[in-house]
Enzyme design. Structure first.
Site, PDB file in Angstrom:
ATOM      1  CD  GLU A  75      23.438 -17.615 -18.565  1.00  0.00           C
ATOM      2  OE1 GLU A  75      23.509 -16.552 -19.209  1.00  0.00           O
ATOM      3  OE2 GLU A  75      23.656 -18.740 -19.068  1.00  0.00           O
ATOM      4  CB  CYS A  96      23.233 -12.297 -18.869  1.00  0.00           C
ATOM      5  SG  CYS A  96      21.479 -12.706 -19.030  1.00  0.00           S
TER       6      CYS A  96
END
Length: 470
Positions: free
Chosen positions: A244, A278
């Site tokens: 990720e 994020c």
């Protein structure tokens, strides 16, 4: 000042390396701890411990593993305030925000672990001729979890549940920029020795960990550059990785929405945790019909994000994690302004100590500016006015990143069209919505490997089919 240690096989040990670096409180610029920079020997010993502990951990009944994890989650929840205080000292997150996320992550650990009770670790399928095929999903063995500095405790807990509940053991490496909360988290566990091992350091610990032949899976969250290296290492040794990586998430504000309420929602999505999420909203495309009122409301909302030390109750916006991160944010804003952008709020470096930067709203941008193309990871809301929802969709999807996207619309057809966005998660009318059943895989440069709910268990296990003739 505390010198941090590794946790290897249930024992706290000093690093075998001779290099250390300071952990700095980003609000005061004071050194609050000394962290090992890591060494291959630290990693070797931690993986040794994980490999030794794995057979006995996997041999426990699933319900017992789940119970142990659930009790740990309860302990973490009871210490959420303390852990949030530590996160504040090491990376600046306001304590109230940290406490909320850690409490949610503790509950998430319980839910994720409990999914093991219904997961099909063994399934028998009868054949038409009296034969049968039994599919057994076995744990991978020793695994690695590497997390970034922006949400240290929640990121750790989000990765550990399915890995541990499936019978794997873990070597955990937190970011060298925020290691203190991981240390305290490990002090709170009563899992058997070696089930979770903690090794501290920078790339001097991370590189040998991802290269170790005995690690069956690397769960990595971090930058695209580092993720490419992890993917290359795991691919070269034919092992799995879940990556990720960076994001440049778009938010689309359609005609017909309440511009003031939507501006408040976008402000939170862009500025929360000083934009160091994020899935922060880093590109905002607003329909011209509501643009003027929306931008005005967004500027007003930005003014409510008061800067300060996260330990102070009145602080909404803490500092950026360090000077390097603030310099990157300044560079993006400066590039935009030099190329014609307008600062509507913020956009300056405050005087005094600490790596602070105010909530900033930019307009008059184009899609070629750094603030629209590269991950900023700061409290910046760049706004582009569009003439149609279709234009917003097209421009939002024209990015090398594809972590998440958010769409605000009252039009059912536009809600349906939102699924065309190339992203792992698409939120419609609620940023960060969704429950524990969510499955996703990042698109583009934002990573690879499906995770969440049953996909996380699929990734944490290897299926074997056993065919038995009649």
């Amino acid at each position: 000042m505390k010198t941090l240690q590794n946790l290897i096989g249930g024992t706290w040990e000093g690093s075998r390396g001779d290099a250390f670096h300071p952990v700095v409180n980003p609000a005061t610029e004071e050194v609050v701890a000394s962290c090992p920079s890591g060494s291959p020997e630290d990693v070797r010993l931690a993986v040794d411990a994980a490999v030794r502990a794995q057979p006995a951990w996997a041999a426990l009944p699933v319900a017992e593993r789940v119970g142990r994890l659930s009790r740990w989650a309860d302990t973490i929840a009871a210490h959420a305030g303390e852990l949030a205080e530590i996160e504040c000292r090491e990376m600046g997150k306001p304590v109230a925000l940290g406490r909320a996320f850690i409490g949610g992550a503790a509950q998430g650990l319980k839910v994720a672990a409990a999914e093991a009770l219904d997961y099909a670790f063994e399934e028998t399928i009868p054949g038409p001729d009296g034969s049968s095929t039994t599919i057994v999903r076995n744990p991978l063995g020793a695994t690695a979890v590497i997390v970034p500095w922006n949400f240290p405790v929640p990121m750790i807990l989000g990765a550990l549940g399915p890995l541990l509940a499936s019978g794997n053991t873990v070597v955990l490496k937190p970011s060298e920029r925020s290691p203190m909360s991981a240390v305290r988290l490990m002090e709170l566990t009563d899992l058997p020795p070696g089930v979770v091992n903690l090794v501290l350091g920078d790339a001097r610990a991370g590189a040998p960990l991802t290269a170790d032949e005995r690690i069956g899976l690397v769960h990595f969250t971090g930058s695209v550059e580092a993720g490419r290296k992890v993917g290359a290492q795991t691919g070269a040794r034919l092992r799995r990785s879940i990556l990720e990586l960076g994001g440049k998430d778009p938010a689309i504000v359609d005609a017909g929405v309440d511009p003031k309420a939507t501006a408040a929602a976008v402000a939170f999505g862009a500025f929360a945790n000083s934009g160091q999420i994020c899935t922060s909203m880093e590109r905002v495309y607003v329909h011209r019909d509501v643009a003027e009122e929306f931008i005005e409301a967004l500027v007003e909302a930005a003014a409510t994000y008061t800067l300060g030390d996260g330990h102070d109750a009145g602080t909404v916006l803490g500092p950026l994690v360090d000077r390097r991160q603030r310099d990157l944010v300044v560079r993006h804003v400066t590039d935009a302004v030099e190329r014609g952008a307008t600062i509507r709020a913020g956009g300056f470096v405050p005087e005094g100590k600490g790596f602070f930067y105010p909530a900033t709203v930019l307009t008059d941008l184009d899609d070629s500016m750094l603030v629209m193309t590269e991950e900023t990871f700061g409290p910046i809301a760049p706004v582009i006015v569009v003439s149609s929802f279709e234009e917003a969709l097209e421009r939002a999807g024209a990015s090398r990143f594809g972590l998440a996207a958010t769409v605000y619309t009252a039009d059912p057809a536009h809600m349906a069209a939102a699924r065309r966005l190339p992203a792992g998660v698409v939120w419609v009318n609620q940023w960060q919505g969704g429950g524990p059943e969510r499955l996703y895989e990042p698109a583009g440069d934002s990573g690879m490997g499906a995770t969440g709910s049953r996909a996380a268990y699929d990734a944490a296990t290897r299926p074997t089919s056993i065919h038995t003739a009649p």
